[in-house]
Scaffold this motif. Structure first.
Motif, short mmCIF file in Angstrom:
data_model
loop_
_atom_site.label_atom_id
_atom_site.label_comp_id
_atom_site.label_asym_id
_atom_site.label_seq_id
_atom_site.Cartn_x
_atom_site.Cartn_y
_atom_site.Cartn_z
N LYS A 98 -7.83 -10.93 3.64
CA LYS A 98 -8.99 -10.23 4.19
C LYS A 98 -9.23 -10.65 5.64
CE LYS A 98 -13.71 -9.28 2.89
NZ LYS A 98 -14.83 -9.87 2.22
N PHE A 99 -9.17 -11.94 5.89
CA PHE A 99 -9.41 -12.46 7.24
C PHE A 99 -8.43 -11.83 8.24
CE2 PHE A 99 -8.57 -15.35 10.73
CZ PHE A 99 -9.84 -15.61 11.20
N LEU B 134 9.00 -6.81 1.34
CA LEU B 134 7.54 -6.71 1.26
C LEU B 134 6.85 -7.80 2.06
CD1 LEU B 134 7.13 -6.16 -2.60
CD2 LEU B 134 7.11 -4.39 -0.83
N GLY B 135 5.97 -7.40 2.94
CA GLY B 135 5.19 -8.37 3.72
C GLY B 135 4.00 -8.84 2.89
N ILE B 136 4.23 -9.78 2.00
CA ILE B 136 3.15 -10.27 1.13
C ILE B 136 2.26 -11.22 1.93
CG2 ILE B 136 2.65 -11.67 -0.94
CD1 ILE B 136 3.87 -8.91 -1.57
N GLU B 137 2.84 -12.11 2.68
CA GLU B 137 2.20 -13.08 3.58
C GLU B 137 1.38 -14.17 2.89
OE1 GLU B 137 3.78 -12.17 5.94
OE2 GLU B 137 3.57 -10.05 6.39
N GLY C 8 -5.34 -5.44 4.67
CA GLY C 8 -5.57 -4.11 4.11
C GLY C 8 -5.14 -3.95 2.66
N VAL C 9 -4.75 -5.03 2.01
CA VAL C 9 -4.41 -4.98 0.58
C VAL C 9 -4.91 -6.26 -0.09
CG1 VAL C 9 -2.36 -3.50 0.41
CG2 VAL C 9 -2.10 -5.88 1.09
N THR C 10 -5.14 -6.18 -1.39
CA THR C 10 -5.54 -7.37 -2.14
C THR C 10 -4.32 -7.91 -2.89
OG1 THR C 10 -6.06 -6.06 -4.09
CG2 THR C 10 -7.87 -6.43 -2.52
N THR C 11 -4.45 -9.12 -3.40
CA THR C 11 -3.32 -9.68 -4.17
C THR C 11 -3.07 -8.82 -5.42
OG1 THR C 11 -4.86 -11.21 -5.19
CG2 THR C 11 -3.53 -12.07 -3.43
N GLU C 12 -4.14 -8.31 -5.99
CA GLU C 12 -3.99 -7.47 -7.19
C GLU C 12 -3.18 -6.23 -6.86
OE1 GLU C 12 -7.79 -6.70 -9.07
OE2 GLU C 12 -6.80 -5.20 -10.35
N GLU D 270 0.83 -1.21 0.00
CA GLU D 270 0.00 0.00 0.00
C GLU D 270 0.87 1.27 0.00
OE1 GLU D 270 -1.94 0.30 3.71
OE2 GLU D 270 -3.68 1.37 2.92
N ASP D 271 1.96 1.23 0.75
CA ASP D 271 2.85 2.40 0.81
C ASP D 271 3.59 2.60 -0.51
OD1 ASP D 271 2.11 2.88 3.45
OD2 ASP D 271 3.66 1.54 4.23
#
Ligand code: SF4
Length: 302
Positions: free
Chosen positions: A146-147, A135-138, A151-155, A112-113
């Motif tokens: 989402k769960f 990057l904290g993709i996780e 705060g970000v989507t894969t897209e 997001e940043d």
């Protein structure tokens, strides 16, 4: 701990843990991921620019009579990239002036940043030395993100990665085993592998989910809404992840949360890793638990 900035501990990206650390913020400006404990008991704050600069100068003086002078740096803590470009630029310039042999400056970053910056901002920061963002993709699974209130989507994460690639900033991707819980374990892993196969990180850092006592995830565990996977299942998730990864990169699974520390180049040495993991998978969950208890001593209390 850095006196005057962090009293107890500070979070630093694993691939950059031997760098010279520069205190920039305390905590993370986002602070909503339910598995994370970084902001526990503290409020996000940005350190005073003059104090940061003073600290850099102090460190430069410290190294004056040493045989070794650092040339790789890390801006602490959760997501320094959330700060204004000019603020970051001032810090990068101060590092360069005091450490002329500076190779690069790294930091943790939220996708997001990255997206909040313009390409010109990123190019400017890169020209001042900012590189190797962690990057904290996780997860590559939107339901999992989402769960956990990521705060970000894969897209969006992929879009941020493309921006970094366009401006030439290197990045590593953090991935967390166990984040899908029992219910979404398979989707979490398969979609994460699919996601990673579209990227070009210099390194993938694989960690295991740890349920920190102060993290919001504890409430979901208590209510049964999130069921953590067993140690044996963690190994099986890692096998599935590796089997499905196709990219060329460093696979870094040496984090202390991992049952079996592993690191190598993939795909070249992928089969070696799979062999080790399959061997470990022959152990019962009870045996694995016994070994982990020696390491942590807390698993059965979570
Ligand atoms: S973005 Fe990273 S540091 Fe911030 S709350 Fe989420 S996991 Fe924690």
């Amino acid at each position: 701990m850095i006196k005057g900035f962090y009293d107890k501990y500070m979070y630093t990206p694993m691939p950059e843990m031997h760098n010279e650390m520069i205190p920039v913020t305390d905590g993370c400006s986002y602070g909503k991921c339910i598995y994370c404990d970084l902001n526990m008991g503290k409020k996000f704050r940005v350190f005073d620019l003059e104090d940061i600069k003073k600290y850099i100068r102090k460190r430069a003086r410290f190294y004056e009579d040493k045989r070794f002078t650092p040339n790789k740096f890390t801006l602490l803590e959760g997501n320094p990239l959330c700060l204004k470009t000019e603020f970051l630029a001032e810090i990068l310039k101060e590092i360069k002036v005091n450490f002329p042999n500076m190779k690069y400056v790294s930091c943790f970053a939220r996708s997001e940043d990255v997206l909040r910056k313009t390409k010109e901002d990123l190019k400017y920061l890169k020209s001042l030395g900012l590189d190797r963002l962690c990057l904290g993709i996780e997860s590559g699974d939107d339901e999992v993100l989402k769960f956990h209130h990521k705060g970000v989507t894969t897209e969006e994460q992929l879009k941020a990665i493309r921006m970094l690639e366009e401006v030439g900033i290197d990045y590593s991707c953090y991935i967390m085993l166990g984040l899908g819980g029992k219910e979404r374990s398979r989707e979490h892993i398969l979609n994460t592998a699919k996601f990673l196969n579209k990227t070009n990180p210099f390194e993938i850092v694989v960690v295991n989910l740890v349920i920190f006592s102060g993290a919001n995830l504890v409430d979901y565990v208590k209510s049964g809404e999130f069921k953590r996977i067993s140690l044996k299942e963690q190994i099986e998730e890692e096998i599935l992840l590796l089997e499905n990864l196709k990219i060329h990169t460093i696979y870094n699974g040496t984090h202390k949360t991992k049952i079996l520390p592993l690191t190598t180049m993939i795909p070249d040495r992928k089969d070696d890793l799979l062999k080790l993991l399959r061997e470990e998978d022959k152990k019962t969950n009870r045996e694995l638990l016994k070994e982990e208890k020696k390491k942590w001593g807390v698993w059965d209390k979570e």
